[in-house]
Design a protein around this motif. Sequence first.
Motif, PDB file in Angstrom:
ATOM      1  N   MET A   1       0.045  -2.193 -20.064  1.00 52.97           N
ATOM      2  CA  MET A   1       0.073  -3.110 -19.068  1.00 52.97           C
ATOM      3  C   MET A   1      -0.815  -2.942 -17.825  1.00 52.97           C
ATOM      4  O   MET A   1      -0.522  -1.558 -17.274  1.00 52.97           O
ATOM      5  CB  MET A   1       1.266  -3.515 -18.637  1.00 52.97           C
ATOM      6  N   SER A   2      -1.824  -3.602 -17.458  1.00 51.77           N
ATOM      7  CA  SER A   2      -2.713  -3.226 -16.300  1.00 51.77           C
ATOM      8  C   SER A   2      -2.305  -4.023 -15.159  1.00 51.77           C
ATOM      9  O   SER A   2      -1.869  -5.265 -15.269  1.00 51.77           O
ATOM     10  CB  SER A   2      -4.150  -3.318 -16.732  1.00 51.77           C
ATOM     11  N   VAL A   3      -2.649  -3.618 -14.027  1.00 52.57           N
ATOM     12  CA  VAL A   3      -2.300  -4.098 -12.709  1.00 52.57           C
ATOM     13  C   VAL A   3      -3.355  -4.375 -11.877  1.00 52.57           C
ATOM     14  O   VAL A   3      -4.025  -3.257 -11.593  1.00 52.57           O
ATOM     15  CB  VAL A   3      -0.940  -3.380 -12.059  1.00 52.57           C
ATOM     16  N   SER A   4      -3.601  -5.346 -11.405  1.00 49.65           N
ATOM     17  CA  SER A   4      -4.664  -5.653 -10.233  1.00 49.65           C
ATOM     18  C   SER A   4      -3.828  -5.920  -8.857  1.00 49.65           C
ATOM     19  O   SER A   4      -2.948  -6.896  -8.678  1.00 49.65           O
ATOM     20  CB  SER A   4      -5.371  -7.009 -10.477  1.00 49.65           C
ATOM     21  N   LEU A   5      -4.208  -5.062  -7.980  1.00 50.53           N
ATOM     22  CA  LEU A   5      -3.693  -5.272  -6.657  1.00 50.53           C
ATOM     23  C   LEU A   5      -4.829  -6.389  -5.795  1.00 50.53           C
ATOM     24  O   LEU A   5      -5.865  -5.924  -5.790  1.00 50.53           O
ATOM     25  CB  LEU A   5      -3.669  -4.077  -5.935  1.00 50.53           C
ATOM     26  N   CYS A   6      -4.320  -7.613  -5.353  1.00 57.23           N
ATOM     27  CA  CYS A   6      -5.117  -8.587  -4.810  1.00 57.23           C
ATOM     28  C   CYS A   6      -4.643  -8.610  -3.422  1.00 57.23           C
ATOM     29  O   CYS A   6      -3.583  -8.911  -3.115  1.00 57.23           O
ATOM     30  CB  CYS A   6      -4.945  -9.887  -5.536  1.00 57.23           C
ATOM     31  N   MET A   7      -5.853  -8.630  -2.631  1.00 58.32           N
ATOM     32  CA  MET A   7      -5.325  -8.566  -1.052  1.00 58.32           C
ATOM     33  C   MET A   7      -6.647  -9.342  -0.309  1.00 58.32           C
ATOM     34  O   MET A   7      -7.862  -9.134  -0.665  1.00 58.32           O
ATOM     35  CB  MET A   7      -4.890  -7.358  -0.432  1.00 58.32           C
ATOM     36  N   ILE A   8      -6.261  -9.855   0.789  1.00 58.19           N
ATOM     37  CA  ILE A   8      -7.439 -10.396   1.968  1.00 58.19           C
ATOM     38  C   ILE A   8      -7.330  -9.471   3.101  1.00 58.19           C
ATOM     39  O   ILE A   8      -6.017  -9.388   3.475  1.00 58.19           O
ATOM     40  CB  ILE A   8      -7.300 -11.920   2.040  1.00 58.19           C
ATOM     41  N   VAL A   9      -8.271  -9.290   3.620  1.00 59.51           N
ATOM     42  CA  VAL A   9      -8.187  -8.490   4.687  1.00 59.51           C
ATOM     43  C   VAL A   9      -9.236  -8.893   5.863  1.00 59.51           C
ATOM     44  O   VAL A   9     -10.447  -9.506   5.487  1.00 59.51           O
ATOM     45  CB  VAL A   9      -8.604  -6.845   4.488  1.00 59.51           C
ATOM     46  N   LYS A  10      -9.238  -8.393   7.206  1.00 61.51           N
ATOM     47  CA  LYS A  10     -10.019  -8.491   8.395  1.00 61.51           C
ATOM     48  C   LYS A  10      -9.743  -7.617   9.478  1.00 61.51           C
ATOM     49  O   LYS A  10      -8.640  -7.663   9.916  1.00 61.51           O
ATOM     50  CB  LYS A  10     -10.171 -10.065   8.585  1.00 61.51           C
ATOM     51  N   ASN A  11     -10.417  -6.636   9.587  1.00 61.78           N
ATOM     52  CA  ASN A  11     -10.302  -5.651  10.881  1.00 61.78           C
ATOM     53  C   ASN A  11      -8.834  -4.972  10.586  1.00 61.78           C
ATOM     54  O   ASN A  11      -7.871  -4.976  11.385  1.00 61.78           O
ATOM     55  CB  ASN A  11     -10.448  -6.318  11.984  1.00 61.78           C
ATOM     56  N   GLU A  12      -8.716  -4.171   9.546  1.00 60.42           N
ATOM     57  CA  GLU A  12      -7.487  -3.734   8.969  1.00 60.42           C
ATOM     58  C   GLU A  12      -7.431  -2.101   8.870  1.00 60.42           C
ATOM     59  O   GLU A  12      -6.652  -1.554   8.221  1.00 60.42           O
ATOM     60  CB  GLU A  12      -6.680  -4.242   7.828  1.00 60.42           C
ATOM     61  N   GLU A  13      -8.330  -1.382   9.651  1.00 54.39           N
ATOM     62  CA  GLU A  13      -8.532   0.234   9.467  1.00 54.39           C
ATOM     63  C   GLU A  13      -7.175   0.733  10.176  1.00 54.39           C
ATOM     64  O   GLU A  13      -6.754   1.859   9.577  1.00 54.39           O
ATOM     65  CB  GLU A  13      -9.652   0.409  10.624  1.00 54.39           C
ATOM     66  N   GLU A  14      -6.523   0.174  10.815  1.00 56.13           N
ATOM     67  CA  GLU A  14      -5.034   0.779  11.192  1.00 56.13           C
ATOM     68  C   GLU A  14      -4.068   0.789  10.195  1.00 56.13           C
ATOM     69  O   GLU A  14      -3.198   1.773  10.339  1.00 56.13           O
ATOM     70  CB  GLU A  14      -4.433   0.123  12.611  1.00 56.13           C
ATOM     71  N   ASN A  15      -4.099  -0.456   9.351  1.00 57.96           N
ATOM     72  CA  ASN A  15      -3.148  -0.363   8.426  1.00 57.96           C
ATOM     73  C   ASN A  15      -3.556  -0.198   6.748  1.00 57.96           C
ATOM     74  O   ASN A  15      -2.450   0.308   6.092  1.00 57.96           O
ATOM     75  CB  ASN A  15      -2.661  -2.010   8.293  1.00 57.96           C
ATOM     76  N   LEU A  16      -4.760  -0.266   6.552  1.00 60.50           N
ATOM     77  CA  LEU A  16      -5.074  -0.309   5.116  1.00 60.50           C
ATOM     78  C   LEU A  16      -4.756   1.008   4.222  1.00 60.50           C
ATOM     79  O   LEU A  16      -4.116   0.794   3.327  1.00 60.50           O
ATOM     80  CB  LEU A  16      -6.605  -0.747   4.994  1.00 60.50           C
ATOM     81  N   ALA A  17      -5.162   2.204   4.909  1.00 56.30           N
ATOM     82  CA  ALA A  17      -4.627   3.395   4.308  1.00 56.30           C
ATOM     83  C   ALA A  17      -3.364   3.455   3.873  1.00 56.30           C
ATOM     84  O   ALA A  17      -2.838   3.968   2.948  1.00 56.30           O
ATOM     85  CB  ALA A  17      -5.098   4.558   4.926  1.00 56.30           C
ATOM     86  N   ARG A  18      -2.332   3.121   4.965  1.00 55.80           N
ATOM     87  CA  ARG A  18      -1.342   3.174   4.809  1.00 55.80           C
ATOM     88  C   ARG A  18      -0.407   2.255   3.427  1.00 55.80           C
ATOM     89  O   ARG A  18       0.240   2.738   2.595  1.00 55.80           O
ATOM     90  CB  ARG A  18      -0.146   2.718   5.781  1.00 55.80           C
TER      91      ARG A  18
ATOM     92  N   THR B   1     -12.691 -11.144   4.850  1.00 58.85           N
ATOM     93  CA  THR B   1     -13.327 -12.210   5.552  1.00 58.85           C
ATOM     94  C   THR B   1     -13.912 -12.109   7.081  1.00 58.85           C
ATOM     95  O   THR B   1     -13.866 -12.937   7.847  1.00 58.85           O
ATOM     96  CB  THR B   1     -12.200 -13.257   5.876  1.00 58.85           C
ATOM     97  N   GLY B   2     -14.628 -10.914   6.974  1.00 54.33           N
ATOM     98  CA  GLY B   2     -15.539 -10.715   8.247  1.00 54.33           C
ATOM     99  C   GLY B   2     -15.122  -9.594   9.205  1.00 54.33           C
ATOM    100  O   GLY B   2     -15.180  -9.486  10.414  1.00 54.33           O
ATOM    101  N   SER B   3     -14.667  -8.260   8.391  1.00 55.57           N
ATOM    102  CA  SER B   3     -14.434  -7.144   9.072  1.00 55.57           C
ATOM    103  C   SER B   3     -15.672  -6.369   9.792  1.00 55.57           C
ATOM    104  O   SER B   3     -16.719  -6.483   9.532  1.00 55.57           O
ATOM    105  CB  SER B   3     -13.861  -6.032   8.169  1.00 55.57           C
ATOM    106  N   THR B   4     -15.214  -6.086  11.116  1.00 56.30           N
ATOM    107  CA  THR B   4     -16.294  -5.397  11.969  1.00 56.30           C
ATOM    108  C   THR B   4     -15.993  -3.920  12.270  1.00 56.30           C
ATOM    109  O   THR B   4     -16.684  -3.375  13.135  1.00 56.30           O
ATOM    110  CB  THR B   4     -16.659  -6.242  13.105  1.00 56.30           C
ATOM    111  N   ASP B   5     -14.810  -3.509  11.788  1.00 54.54           N
ATOM    112  CA  ASP B   5     -14.482  -2.154  12.081  1.00 54.54           C
ATOM    113  C   ASP B   5     -14.480  -1.221  10.696  1.00 54.54           C
ATOM    114  O   ASP B   5     -15.433  -1.529   9.886  1.00 54.54           O
ATOM    115  CB  ASP B   5     -13.097  -1.917  12.310  1.00 54.54           C
ATOM    116  N   ARG B   6     -13.588  -0.386  10.644  1.00 51.35           N
ATOM    117  CA  ARG B   6     -13.868   0.598   9.379  1.00 51.35           C
ATOM    118  C   ARG B   6     -13.168   0.040   8.050  1.00 51.35           C
ATOM    119  O   ARG B   6     -13.024   0.994   7.157  1.00 51.35           O
ATOM    120  CB  ARG B   6     -13.435   2.049   9.913  1.00 51.35           C
ATOM    121  N   THR B   7     -12.751  -1.000   8.131  1.00 51.05           N
ATOM    122  CA  THR B   7     -11.809  -1.473   6.748  1.00 51.05           C
ATOM    123  C   THR B   7     -12.492  -1.142   5.552  1.00 51.05           C
ATOM    124  O   THR B   7     -12.237  -0.628   4.424  1.00 51.05           O
ATOM    125  CB  THR B   7     -11.660  -2.956   7.259  1.00 51.05           C
TER     126      THR B   7
END
Length: 595
Positions: free
Chosen positions: A1-18, A35-41
């Motif tokens: 069984m394979s698993v796809s993680l699906c997510m939408i993001v915008k400017n989430e450099e503080e949270n994404l790695a966690r 949807t338009g990140s301008t940081d290191r996301t």
Amino acid sequence: MSVSLCMIVKNEEENLARCLNSVKDLIDEIILVDTGSTDRTLSIAQRYGAKIYRRAWNDSFSEARNYSLSQADGTWILVMDADDELEPADRGALAELFQKENSPSDVYGCKTLCYSGEQADCCNLLVTTTVRLIRNGRGYFYRGRVHEQLEGPGGPPRISATDIHFYHYGYLSAQIKKKEKHRRNLALIRMELKDHPRNGFMLFNLGNEFLALGKAEDALNCYRASYRALEPTEGYGSMLLTRMILCCDQLHLGKEMHLCLCEGLRLYPDLPDFEYLKGCALQRSGKLLSAIRAYRNCIRMGPPPDGNSLYGVSTFKAHDRLAVLYARLGEWKLALRHCRKAIRFNPCDREAAALMADLLKAEGHTPEQIKTHLLRLVPKDACHLLMLSDLFYDRDMFRQAMQMAIRAQKQVPGCPAACRDEGICRFFLGQYRRAFRCLLQDPCGGNFTSRTRFFRFLCVLLDPAAPPRMEKCRAGLEEPDYSVAAAFRALLRGEPCASLSSDRSQSQGYADAIFGLLEILLRAELLEEFIKALPLLNLIRYDDAPLRLGKLYHKYGYEKLACHELMLSLRTTGKIDAQGFALLSRFAATAAKSK
């Protein structure tokens, strides 16, 4: 069984790695719609091998969410936001779900522990059931511009509940402010309601936004409209009634609050939330024994099997309330027993730990004995040690607070909070040079708080033989702390001081800095230095000085001086507040009895 993680993001450099670190070993691909990140996301996402799709924001979370689902190749789709995190202890349970060949369900809901307030604290948690796992290729999609809901080919799907936990950090105050969530959500919800004016779920969400903004009356109006459209089987029904109760309480609508409580107890008899809120209402009205019965009922009911609930109402929160009530009734042994139970359920329960410390002190236990009792109950990691350090510091147990800070530094070398706490405790113990060295440690590159800088400066002033290195490091204070500290230094040396401010509006900031200094000196029992600092109040135009000084004297047990200053405030400015009036009344009653 394979698993796809699906997510939408915008400017989430503080949270994404966690977020990604919590599930990276359980998934086969990451589908990330930006949807338009301008940081290191995006650079962070690339490190994890994410497939990145850039998509213009068009005022619909569902549109972006559905696009992410359309790109997934896995058998299962795991849905997360960047400010989510999987509970580490539940990794195995989630992996088991992924591996089920003949799963009885296409959709699984997991418990989301949603933090609110200033920090991620177990006392500020709401537990909701959120769709997390969807079988791919079965026609499921999301609907709604915001707070989107999963739909299937035949309508809302049957969701199988699990006991797997995720944490959500997106409603912490700093995250809400940074992303302007209230403004964004209000706009999207109003768009939805323009198309579907009787959508009860969106009316509920509109009420939530108003409640978070402190507009309880507007929130209650939305909740009332939502309730008129409510089907009790809908998942948000219990939360709707609890929010209505909170609004009624804020607006002092006792009759309507009682009706909502009764309705909640009738519709959701297995949910401890309404029994807990009933206990709170009884406690506020002074019906302490009835409140005790309600909280005991919460404990007997236990945590709800599924659905949405206030976190901890059948465990540590109920024990917290029972401890407070038994303490008020003079049943200290029972109060201590419930404090211990609350802390065992939630080792971060500062309220229970603080009450336990106060009860033990009232029973005659020494500071070392109090420390020993509490250390037996909490984990010995840096977070809990620092909690105890703060708790002991608040009770002037400076040596015990310092010991906790030192132990925390052994767990996390160079921890800024632990270095600061040790330094401030050493200051109050009169160890100025060692305090200065602790406060000088700067693993963050010079970002001292104003409070830390002020204590560091005081270490220099109060050490009669401060070495040249300490003298050179006293800078860094900002206004008005700098001017107040400089004037205090001149007073200590017997030198003349210039006026700090002759403007009433500007004097408020200087007054706060002066009273901060005066309180530190009183708390440290540096009475000679305190007396030398009092003339600082003559360097500003501040009519509230006698009133504020009187209350400060009272706080530290100088009752005659407190009475003198409060009477002076009445005679010279006519100013007195509720606390000052109560103190004067008490002083007068005491004087009358002594005659």
